[in-house]
Design a protein around this motif. Sequence first.
Motif, PDB file in Angstrom:
ATOM      1  N   LYS A   1       9.189   5.600 -11.899  1.00  0.00           N
ATOM      2  CA  LYS A   1      10.221   5.662 -10.870  1.00  0.00           C
ATOM      3  C   LYS A   1      10.456   4.285 -10.289  1.00  0.00           C
ATOM      4  O   LYS A   1       9.564   3.439 -10.272  1.00  0.00           O
ATOM      5  N   ALA A   2      11.617   4.121  -9.792  1.00  0.00           N
ATOM      6  CA  ALA A   2      11.949   2.820  -9.231  1.00  0.00           C
ATOM      7  C   ALA A   2      10.995   2.498  -8.090  1.00  0.00           C
ATOM      8  O   ALA A   2      10.684   3.358  -7.264  1.00  0.00           O
ATOM      9  N   THR A   3      10.486   1.282  -8.084  1.00  0.00           N
ATOM     10  CA  THR A   3       9.574   0.911  -6.999  1.00  0.00           C
ATOM     11  C   THR A   3      10.363   0.756  -5.715  1.00  0.00           C
ATOM     12  O   THR A   3      11.515   0.341  -5.711  1.00  0.00           O
ATOM     13  N   LEU A   4       9.715   1.100  -4.701  1.00  0.00           N
ATOM     14  CA  LEU A   4      10.374   1.033  -3.393  1.00  0.00           C
ATOM     15  C   LEU A   4      10.487  -0.405  -2.952  1.00  0.00           C
ATOM     16  O   LEU A   4       9.600  -1.221  -3.179  1.00  0.00           O
ATOM     17  N   THR A   5      11.529  -0.685  -2.333  1.00  0.00           N
ATOM     18  CA  THR A   5      11.700  -2.040  -1.839  1.00  0.00           C
ATOM     19  C   THR A   5      11.697  -2.008  -0.322  1.00  0.00           C
ATOM     20  O   THR A   5      11.764  -0.945   0.304  1.00  0.00           O
ATOM     21  N   LEU A   6      11.651  -3.173   0.199  1.00  0.00           N
ATOM     22  CA  LEU A   6      11.637  -3.284   1.648  1.00  0.00           C
ATOM     23  C   LEU A   6      12.890  -2.686   2.257  1.00  0.00           C
ATOM     24  O   LEU A   6      12.865  -2.009   3.274  1.00  0.00           O
ATOM     25  N   SER A   7      14.012  -2.913   1.557  1.00  0.00           N
ATOM     26  CA  SER A   7      15.265  -2.395   2.109  1.00  0.00           C
ATOM     27  C   SER A   7      15.261  -0.871   2.140  1.00  0.00           C
ATOM     28  O   SER A   7      15.777  -0.255   3.066  1.00  0.00           O
ATOM     29  N   ASP A   8      14.626  -0.268   1.128  1.00  0.00           N
ATOM     30  CA  ASP A   8      14.497   1.177   1.146  1.00  0.00           C
ATOM     31  C   ASP A   8      13.773   1.635   2.408  1.00  0.00           C
ATOM     32  O   ASP A   8      14.191   2.545   3.115  1.00  0.00           O
ATOM     33  N   LEU A   9      12.663   0.951   2.622  1.00  0.00           N
ATOM     34  CA  LEU A   9      11.844   1.328   3.777  1.00  0.00           C
ATOM     35  C   LEU A   9      12.621   1.167   5.055  1.00  0.00           C
ATOM     36  O   LEU A   9      12.619   2.028   5.923  1.00  0.00           O
TER      37      LEU A   9
ATOM     38  N   ILE B   1       5.166   9.270   3.518  1.00  0.00           N
ATOM     39  CA  ILE B   1       4.563   7.956   3.276  1.00  0.00           C
ATOM     40  C   ILE B   1       5.519   6.862   3.709  1.00  0.00           C
ATOM     41  O   ILE B   1       5.144   5.909   4.396  1.00  0.00           O
ATOM     42  N   LEU B   2       6.776   7.036   3.320  1.00  0.00           N
ATOM     43  CA  LEU B   2       7.785   6.047   3.696  1.00  0.00           C
ATOM     44  C   LEU B   2       7.900   5.907   5.201  1.00  0.00           C
ATOM     45  O   LEU B   2       7.914   4.809   5.757  1.00  0.00           O
ATOM     46  N   SER B   3       7.949   7.053   5.848  1.00  0.00           N
ATOM     47  CA  SER B   3       8.151   7.015   7.288  1.00  0.00           C
ATOM     48  C   SER B   3       6.950   6.369   7.988  1.00  0.00           C
ATOM     49  O   SER B   3       7.108   5.531   8.880  1.00  0.00           O
ATOM     50  N   ILE B   4       5.745   6.724   7.542  1.00  0.00           N
ATOM     51  CA  ILE B   4       4.552   6.144   8.163  1.00  0.00           C
ATOM     52  C   ILE B   4       4.524   4.645   7.931  1.00  0.00           C
ATOM     53  O   ILE B   4       4.306   3.844   8.848  1.00  0.00           O
ATOM     54  N   THR B   5       4.773   4.262   6.688  1.00  0.00           N
ATOM     55  CA  THR B   5       4.705   2.838   6.375  1.00  0.00           C
ATOM     56  C   THR B   5       5.721   2.047   7.182  1.00  0.00           C
ATOM     57  O   THR B   5       5.394   1.021   7.780  1.00  0.00           O
TER      58      THR B   5
ATOM     59  N   LEU C   1       0.832  -1.196   0.000  1.00  0.00           N
ATOM     60  CA  LEU C   1       0.000   0.000   0.000  1.00  0.00           C
ATOM     61  C   LEU C   1       0.873   1.254   0.000  1.00  0.00           C
ATOM     62  O   LEU C   1       0.628   2.201  -0.745  1.00  0.00           O
ATOM     63  N   GLY C   2       1.916   1.194   0.834  1.00  0.00           N
ATOM     64  CA  GLY C   2       2.828   2.325   0.929  1.00  0.00           C
ATOM     65  C   GLY C   2       3.496   2.604  -0.413  1.00  0.00           C
ATOM     66  O   GLY C   2       3.638   3.744  -0.840  1.00  0.00           O
ATOM     67  N   GLN C   3       3.887   1.518  -1.094  1.00  0.00           N
ATOM     68  CA  GLN C   3       4.530   1.690  -2.404  1.00  0.00           C
ATOM     69  C   GLN C   3       3.587   2.341  -3.388  1.00  0.00           C
ATOM     70  O   GLN C   3       3.960   3.254  -4.127  1.00  0.00           O
ATOM     71  N   ARG C   4       2.353   1.883  -3.390  1.00  0.00           N
ATOM     72  CA  ARG C   4       1.394   2.464  -4.330  1.00  0.00           C
ATOM     73  C   ARG C   4       1.153   3.934  -4.018  1.00  0.00           C
ATOM     74  O   ARG C   4       1.070   4.773  -4.907  1.00  0.00           O
ATOM     75  N   ALA C   5       1.060   4.211  -2.685  1.00  0.00           N
ATOM     76  CA  ALA C   5       0.801   5.589  -2.290  1.00  0.00           C
ATOM     77  C   ALA C   5       1.964   6.484  -2.683  1.00  0.00           C
ATOM     78  O   ALA C   5       1.786   7.594  -3.176  1.00  0.00           O
ATOM     79  N   ALA C   6       3.193   5.962  -2.494  1.00  0.00           N
ATOM     80  CA  ALA C   6       4.372   6.759  -2.828  1.00  0.00           C
ATOM     81  C   ALA C   6       4.418   7.040  -4.316  1.00  0.00           C
ATOM     82  O   ALA C   6       4.852   8.103  -4.762  1.00  0.00           O
TER      83      ALA C   6
ATOM     84  N   PRO D   1       4.339  11.304  -5.273  1.00  0.00           N
ATOM     85  CA  PRO D   1       5.805  11.359  -5.079  1.00  0.00           C
ATOM     86  C   PRO D   1       6.206  12.525  -4.185  1.00  0.00           C
ATOM     87  O   PRO D   1       7.225  12.449  -3.495  1.00  0.00           O
ATOM     88  N   VAL D   2       5.366  13.559  -4.160  1.00  0.00           N
ATOM     89  CA  VAL D   2       5.699  14.727  -3.337  1.00  0.00           C
ATOM     90  C   VAL D   2       5.793  14.335  -1.875  1.00  0.00           C
ATOM     91  O   VAL D   2       6.642  14.810  -1.135  1.00  0.00           O
ATOM     92  N   HIS D   3       4.879  13.453  -1.486  1.00  0.00           N
ATOM     93  CA  HIS D   3       4.822  13.090  -0.072  1.00  0.00           C
ATOM     94  C   HIS D   3       5.582  11.812   0.222  1.00  0.00           C
ATOM     95  O   HIS D   3       5.360  11.193   1.252  1.00  0.00           O
TER      96      HIS D   3
END
Lengths: 355, 722
Positions: free
Chosen positions: B706-714, B655-659, B640-645, B649-651
């Motif tokens: 944009k590159a999809t966020l991965t777990l390691s990013d989070l 989004i990352l921090s909340i997720t 969900l966080g990835q989709r939201a990001a 993209p501005v937020h």
Amino acid sequence: MNATTQQQSSRQSNNRSFKQRLFRTEANDTLPLPVTHDRIYILPRRRGWAFLAALLIILVASINYGLSLGYALCFLLTGLFAATLLATYRNMAGVMLHSVADADAVAGEPLLFDAVLTGKNPHSEHIDIELHGERCYARADVHAGSRTKLELLRPTDTRGVQPLGRLTIESDYPLGLWRSWAYIHAPVVGYVSPQPENQPPEPPAASSTPEPQPDGLTDTTATTTHGEFAGIRPYRAGDSTAAIAWKQLARGTGLHTREFHPEHSPDRLSLSWEQTNALSDTEARLSRLAAWIHMAHRTARPYTLDLGPYAHLSTNASDKESNTAIDGTSEEITEQQALRQLAAFGITDLSSGTA
Amino acid sequence: MALISLSVSPAKGESLSVATVPWLAALVMLAQMPHYLYLPWWVSLAGATLVVLGVARWRHPDMRWLTLLTNGWSLTLAAAIAVVLIKAHYGYFIGRDPCVAFLFLLVSCKFAESRSIKDATLLICLSAFLLSTRYFYSQSLISGIVTVPAVLAIGGAFYVIRQKKPTSSLTEPLAITGKLLLQGLPIAALLFVIFPRLPGPLWSLPHDSAATTGLSDSMTLGSISELSQSGAVAFRVDFDTPVPNAQSLYWRGPVLSQFDGRTWSQNNLQSLSSQQSLNFLPKSDKRYLLNPDASATPPVTQYTVTLEPHQRHWLFALDVPASLPVNDAGTQARLSHDFQLLSATPVSDTLRYQQTSFLQDRYYDTQPPGRVDGQVSGQVSGPVSGKNQRTHQFARQLRQQYPDDTDLANAMLRWFAEEPYFYTLRPTLAGDNPVDEFLFDSLRGFCEHYAAAFTVVMRAAGIPARIVTGYQGGEMNGEYMIVRQSDAHAWAEVWIDNAWRRYDPTAAVAPSRVEAGIGAALPSDEPLPTLARFDTSWLRAAHLRWDSVNYQWQQWVVDFNTGKQQNLWRKLGFPNPSPLHVALVVIGAAALWSLLLLRGQWSWRPLRRRPPEDRLWERWLRHLQLSGLEKLSHEGPQDLGQRAAKAWPVHQNSILSITSALVTLRYSSPIPVARNRLVTTLKRDLNSLPSPKEWRQSTNHRDNNKATLTLSDLNGHYTDRV
């Protein structure tokens, strides 16, 4: 004439169903059964009456002296009393009597009925639920979701079939001012088999295979595990503990029994009522038969049991078999079944346990 | 009061568990405590000692002497001795106070003796009754509040004696009793409001009446304000003629003309006047009642008084009595010279008599005051030397200003009305010159203060004056009027122009006292201007507040009576509820109440608090939903966080921090400190999010690559932040 009898009979049946509804005099209930409002009674206990009397005294004093706060105290406690009524009801409603198993015992030893209680809705908690029937009593907290086992122990003295009778399930939680109860009358019976005779004579061998009896039965416990290993099969109640396949159990595959081909197949015993002719007393004869059945099971000897015209087949299978004789290979009937036969001997009405 | 027998044989029935003893001891103490104030000291002491002995026996079951001392026989003996001692102390036994004392001791004995559950049940019931007997002495707000812990103890005691396996938990019995009490509160309130209040005593023990409140033959400043806190009925009246208006409802009682500077009492000539009563029927001899110059007769009213026993001689009649009481039972009565109706014997039973009065505020007398058949009563007028000097000086000034008696009296009334006098039940008075202090310093008083000050001023000015006590007003209850002790009143009578004229200075200060009764005259919120004239410290304000709370309590709880009950019905639209109505209301309310309690969310299981991350997660979902992003059923926080990001993209940062915070809280069970910090951060992040509306507008509609966020990013992000 016909009409009046019909009327009478309908009135009788009305009366009967009314009584049945109120007092559950007949064993008509099928388990599992939730205790619901239609069978919960609730009345003050003696303590509740005493409390009410105190409230009445306070009220009268308040009226007499015009004490407003006296009224307030009296009504506050009345509110407490009323709220306790609902709490007691809530505590009782939704308790489910899940099952009560038929019980077996030897005369003189207590019958143990295992009752299982659960809660109807998963979030309720029923505290201090008491279960009592004739000469038996148990109590437990019934927690949501889990099954609570209650053991009803009833002392016995003579052989026979004892119906569990009407159970009363009750509770006076939380303050002991009210007692709520419900009657449950399920057709559960306890079989009290005769006490085995102390030193019975040798059981007679079956007439069809007139082989001589092996000398004595000293080697009894070993017999079943002797001989050629034949394989394992799932454990069944009544199997000798000596034959349990421990290895399989240790591996966690469950309880299994090792089977052996007997070195020489023991003779089939033919146990029958007539064979106990030497004794005149019915109970003594049954005791002898009980001792023989014990012996046969200990030695894993096949046998037949023929109780003649007096027998009453009592187990659930009884309806299927019209034959009163049990074809007694030990795989076919359990010791329990045989002993139940003895317990029910001569008893025609199982529900009341009378001959 | 029934003597409740103490069971002599030890421990019948199921025996009591030790765990219940603290509960029972607490209950007994809470029930007894309020009585320590009212009982003879030795009764309190004996009661407390017995409780201590009882506790000691449970703590040291091996001590033989304790067991011996607290067995049924010795305690029965103790109860018997108590009867004798109490009788010796009070002089009688069958009466309210001795019976309360005995009940007090009985509860102690029962506690010391309790060994079985049956004993404990009886003990709890006795304690409940003892609890109610404290209201004989005080029905104040404090008394009410003090009852609450005792009521909790009653429930708790019932709870613990029922338990088969006693728990040592203190909170469990209290919590359950508290819950039950709260649940029962609506029923209690309904019953309190709706239960018919039966008038009058069902019975009366011979000595009870001696202790009842009522007017007395002397009046110290403060005695009537004390009296007016009693809701007890003084008498009831059935009017044959139309009910007079409130201003003329002055029920004349004891006349007090002797004053020693502090206390008003009846004339010294009481004994004399008892022989010298008027030998006439006033009705037939109108010279007393009519102004000799006028021809019109004043309005006459006829009524029947049902007087509650008060153990005194006087009877009450509206001012001015025009006849002697007519009584079926033939009770002898007469009218004294100062127009008091006096019965030949003390009124010890309810007395019913017919009476006629002229509704007139004066009566004429041929004889000037102070002289009864040639004897001089020096007390009717004239100052008392040495006391209340300032008052006397004040009176002399007035005299100089107003030579006319009537003008002077009216000027005095004006003084009361214009100066900031304050009508209150709780005057602050002390000292040797109470009239001075009241008149010039405190300016706070009840009716007797005003009447007394007025009378003293009149006398000091040389005008004969005296105090009349009695009742003022009354409450119509259907067809009849109830006059209560709280209607007790004092006013002044002044001799001007050959007549005793009624002056009620209280009416000048608080007109509503006379027009609408004491309830109206003592407003709950005392007017601030008056208050402002005094010391305006918070203490005084608090005191006044407390006074008003007490007053509300008095008015709405203690004085809740038939009249208020009927008003309530009237407001509900049933002016005259039949018993059927009442029953229907009770049944309906009880049914509704049961339904709510049984079907409602009154679970017995305490509500488990949901973990904070659950609520925050829901908040996050709601935010995204409102912003136009629905969670798909297979999605977890990460996806969900990835989709939201991607969508915003501005937020991306927030989004990352909340997720990551949600993921950590839910799945990695951090240590409490880190957890709390994480929850705080998460809350802050969620709070600082722009509104969903803004988000909707800033949605990234382009399908960005944009590159999809991965777990390691989070995770990397999470470690950066925490």
